[in-house]
Design a protein around this motif. Sequence first.
Motif, PDB file in Angstrom:
ATOM      1  N   GLU A  89       0.838  -1.208   0.000  1.00 35.45           N
ATOM      2  CA  GLU A  89       0.000   0.000   0.000  1.00 35.45           C
ATOM      3  C   GLU A  89       0.872   1.256   0.000  1.00 35.45           C
ATOM      4  O   GLU A  89       0.632   2.191  -0.763  1.00 35.45           O
ATOM      5  CB  GLU A  89      -0.920  -0.017   1.220  1.00 35.45           C
ATOM      6  CG  GLU A  89      -1.886   1.123   1.292  1.00 35.45           C
ATOM      7  CD  GLU A  89      -3.030   1.010   0.312  1.00 35.45           C
ATOM      8  OE1 GLU A  89      -3.473   2.063  -0.176  1.00 35.45           O
ATOM      9  OE2 GLU A  89      -3.478  -0.118   0.028  1.00 35.45           O
ATOM     10  N   ILE A  90       1.885   1.266   0.832  1.00 36.10           N
ATOM     11  CA  ILE A  90       2.773   2.427   0.896  1.00 36.10           C
ATOM     12  C   ILE A  90       3.569   2.553  -0.404  1.00 36.10           C
ATOM     13  O   ILE A  90       3.698   3.648  -0.959  1.00 36.10           O
ATOM     14  CB  ILE A  90       3.703   2.346   2.120  1.00 36.10           C
ATOM     15  CG1 ILE A  90       2.878   2.479   3.403  1.00 36.10           C
ATOM     16  CG2 ILE A  90       4.780   3.424   2.058  1.00 36.10           C
ATOM     17  CD1 ILE A  90       3.649   2.221   4.678  1.00 36.10           C
ATOM     18  N   LEU A  91       4.098   1.447  -0.885  1.00 39.46           N
ATOM     19  CA  LEU A  91       4.904   1.490  -2.110  1.00 39.46           C
ATOM     20  C   LEU A  91       4.085   1.904  -3.332  1.00 39.46           C
ATOM     21  O   LEU A  91       4.627   2.462  -4.278  1.00 39.46           O
ATOM     22  CB  LEU A  91       5.568   0.137  -2.356  1.00 39.46           C
ATOM     23  CG  LEU A  91       6.688  -0.221  -1.377  1.00 39.46           C
ATOM     24  CD1 LEU A  91       7.123  -1.671  -1.582  1.00 39.46           C
ATOM     25  CD2 LEU A  91       7.861   0.732  -1.517  1.00 39.46           C
ATOM     26  N   ASN A  92       2.795   1.647  -3.326  1.00 37.04           N
ATOM     27  CA  ASN A  92       1.940   2.008  -4.461  1.00 37.04           C
ATOM     28  C   ASN A  92       1.434   3.445  -4.404  1.00 37.04           C
ATOM     29  O   ASN A  92       0.776   3.898  -5.335  1.00 37.04           O
ATOM     30  CB  ASN A  92       0.753   1.047  -4.558  1.00 37.04           C
ATOM     31  CG  ASN A  92       1.165  -0.307  -5.076  1.00 37.04           C
ATOM     32  OD1 ASN A  92       2.108  -0.432  -5.845  1.00 37.04           O
ATOM     33  ND2 ASN A  92       0.470  -1.339  -4.647  1.00 37.04           N
ATOM     34  N   ASP A  93       1.738   4.153  -3.329  1.00 37.06           N
ATOM     35  CA  ASP A  93       1.281   5.531  -3.176  1.00 37.06           C
ATOM     36  C   ASP A  93       2.266   6.481  -3.851  1.00 37.06           C
ATOM     37  O   ASP A  93       3.315   6.795  -3.296  1.00 37.06           O
ATOM     38  CB  ASP A  93       1.150   5.871  -1.686  1.00 37.06           C
ATOM     39  CG  ASP A  93       0.669   7.289  -1.442  1.00 37.06           C
ATOM     40  OD1 ASP A  93       0.383   8.026  -2.418  1.00 37.06           O
ATOM     41  OD2 ASP A  93       0.587   7.678  -0.266  1.00 37.06           O
ATOM     42  N   SER A  94       1.934   6.949  -5.041  1.00 42.46           N
ATOM     43  CA  SER A  94       2.840   7.845  -5.776  1.00 42.46           C
ATOM     44  C   SER A  94       2.957   9.211  -5.124  1.00 42.46           C
ATOM     45  O   SER A  94       3.902   9.956  -5.400  1.00 42.46           O
ATOM     46  CB  SER A  94       2.370   7.995  -7.225  1.00 42.46           C
ATOM     47  OG  SER A  94       1.082   8.595  -7.263  1.00 42.46           O
ATOM     48  N   ALA A 144      11.994   2.421   6.846  1.00 41.92           N
ATOM     49  CA  ALA A 144      13.031   3.083   6.044  1.00 41.92           C
ATOM     50  C   ALA A 144      13.075   2.501   4.632  1.00 41.92           C
ATOM     51  O   ALA A 144      13.230   3.244   3.648  1.00 41.92           O
ATOM     52  CB  ALA A 144      14.390   2.951   6.720  1.00 41.92           C
ATOM     53  N   ALA A 145      12.926   1.197   4.526  1.00 45.41           N
ATOM     54  CA  ALA A 145      12.902   0.565   3.198  1.00 45.41           C
ATOM     55  C   ALA A 145      11.704   1.048   2.393  1.00 45.41           C
ATOM     56  O   ALA A 145      11.830   1.370   1.209  1.00 45.41           O
ATOM     57  CB  ALA A 145      12.878  -0.957   3.343  1.00 45.41           C
ATOM     58  N   LEU A 146      10.540   1.116   3.032  1.00 47.96           N
ATOM     59  CA  LEU A 146       9.332   1.563   2.327  1.00 47.96           C
ATOM     60  C   LEU A 146       9.458   3.002   1.851  1.00 47.96           C
ATOM     61  O   LEU A 146       8.964   3.362   0.784  1.00 47.96           O
ATOM     62  CB  LEU A 146       8.108   1.406   3.232  1.00 47.96           C
ATOM     63  CG  LEU A 146       7.703  -0.036   3.506  1.00 47.96           C
ATOM     64  CD1 LEU A 146       6.669  -0.092   4.627  1.00 47.96           C
ATOM     65  CD2 LEU A 146       7.170  -0.695   2.244  1.00 47.96           C
ATOM     66  N   VAL A 147      10.133   3.823   2.623  1.00 44.57           N
ATOM     67  CA  VAL A 147      10.329   5.223   2.268  1.00 44.57           C
ATOM     68  C   VAL A 147      11.403   5.368   1.192  1.00 44.57           C
ATOM     69  O   VAL A 147      11.250   6.141   0.246  1.00 44.57           O
ATOM     70  CB  VAL A 147      10.715   6.040   3.527  1.00 44.57           C
ATOM     71  CG1 VAL A 147      11.222   7.417   3.159  1.00 44.57           C
ATOM     72  CG2 VAL A 147       9.538   6.125   4.479  1.00 44.57           C
ATOM     73  N   GLY A 148      12.468   4.605   1.326  1.00 47.93           N
ATOM     74  CA  GLY A 148      13.613   4.789   0.443  1.00 47.93           C
ATOM     75  C   GLY A 148      13.593   4.019  -0.864  1.00 47.93           C
ATOM     76  O   GLY A 148      14.126   4.505  -1.869  1.00 47.93           O
ATOM     77  N   LEU A 149      12.992   2.860  -0.882  1.00 50.72           N
ATOM     78  CA  LEU A 149      13.022   2.041  -2.096  1.00 50.72           C
ATOM     79  C   LEU A 149      12.480   2.750  -3.339  1.00 50.72           C
ATOM     80  O   LEU A 149      13.081   2.632  -4.413  1.00 50.72           O
ATOM     81  CB  LEU A 149      12.288   0.715  -1.874  1.00 50.72           C
ATOM     82  CG  LEU A 149      13.068  -0.330  -1.079  1.00 50.72           C
ATOM     83  CD1 LEU A 149      12.158  -1.484  -0.662  1.00 50.72           C
ATOM     84  CD2 LEU A 149      14.250  -0.844  -1.898  1.00 50.72           C
ATOM     85  N   THR A 153      14.724   2.650  -7.119  1.00 48.00           N
ATOM     86  CA  THR A 153      14.400   1.546  -8.028  1.00 48.00           C
ATOM     87  C   THR A 153      12.989   1.708  -8.593  1.00 48.00           C
ATOM     88  O   THR A 153      12.271   2.628  -8.223  1.00 48.00           O
ATOM     89  CB  THR A 153      14.563   0.190  -7.295  1.00 48.00           C
ATOM     90  OG1 THR A 153      14.472  -0.862  -8.243  1.00 48.00           O
ATOM     91  CG2 THR A 153      13.531   0.013  -6.208  1.00 48.00           C
ATOM     92  N   THR A 154      12.606   0.800  -9.451  1.00 47.71           N
ATOM     93  CA  THR A 154      11.263   0.832 -10.031  1.00 47.71           C
ATOM     94  C   THR A 154      10.246   0.336  -9.011  1.00 47.71           C
ATOM     95  O   THR A 154      10.606  -0.296  -8.009  1.00 47.71           O
ATOM     96  CB  THR A 154      11.180  -0.084 -11.273  1.00 47.71           C
ATOM     97  OG1 THR A 154      11.372  -1.441 -10.851  1.00 47.71           O
ATOM     98  CG2 THR A 154      12.219   0.295 -12.313  1.00 47.71           C
ATOM     99  N   LYS A 155       8.985   0.583  -9.286  1.00 48.31           N
ATOM    100  CA  LYS A 155       7.911   0.138  -8.387  1.00 48.31           C
ATOM    101  C   LYS A 155       7.926  -1.374  -8.220  1.00 48.31           C
ATOM    102  O   LYS A 155       7.793  -1.893  -7.112  1.00 48.31           O
ATOM    103  CB  LYS A 155       6.559   0.605  -8.922  1.00 48.31           C
ATOM    104  CG  LYS A 155       5.413   0.375  -7.956  1.00 48.31           C
ATOM    105  CD  LYS A 155       4.100   0.834  -8.516  1.00 48.31           C
ATOM    106  CE  LYS A 155       3.980   2.328  -8.367  1.00 48.31           C
ATOM    107  NZ  LYS A 155       2.623   2.827  -8.624  1.00 48.31           N
ATOM    108  N   THR A 156       8.110  -2.097  -9.307  1.00 45.25           N
ATOM    109  CA  THR A 156       8.133  -3.560  -9.259  1.00 45.25           C
ATOM    110  C   THR A 156       9.328  -4.065  -8.455  1.00 45.25           C
ATOM    111  O   THR A 156       9.185  -4.944  -7.601  1.00 45.25           O
ATOM    112  CB  THR A 156       8.175  -4.149 -10.687  1.00 45.25           C
ATOM    113  OG1 THR A 156       7.039  -3.670 -11.403  1.00 45.25           O
ATOM    114  CG2 THR A 156       8.164  -5.660 -10.668  1.00 45.25           C
TER     115      THR A 156
END
Length: 173
Positions: A89-94, A144-149, A153-156
């Motif tokens: 959910e966090i990673l998909n939030d542009s 930190a990973a969710l914020v920084g990734l 890198t790409t979304k995938t």
Amino acid sequence: MKHQRLNKQSWVDRGLAALVLKGPTALAAEPLARDLGTTKGSFYWHFKDVPDFQSAVVKHWQGQAFAKILTALEDTGGAEQRLRRFGKEILNDSHDPAMRAWARSDKAVAKAIAQVDTERLTYLTNLLRHLGIKNDDFAQSLLAALVGLPAVTTKTAAAKSFETMVDLVLALK
């Protein structure tokens, strides 16, 4: 030609989209009015000034972020599945990376992000405790990973990296 009547939320939604595409300098009356095909008068009908509008954008994003945490709290299923869903959910939030970029130059935005991150961290910490992991540094590392990734890198690839990190954390328990 009849124009659609814009409301406050129309402006805020367009502001968030502009923030993602062009950064915080796009959060001004004139460029947004041009994007919406209207006049600045419509902007000033809904907002006292640009800072008032920007505040509405921040509050809307923050409200959405808090709502996602509440939704996650109500989520059923095992802690591991909830952890993975929350991360996705966090990673998909542009909007999240765009808000963080803006926060580097705006203290009010930084404060809103800090409040959201505090709640996210609390949720992650509790999930990990349900999984038998009591070291709070793991929750901090996951956040930190969710914020920084998304920045590196790409979304995938970010989603795959987060999954790998969760697998590693779970293997360490």
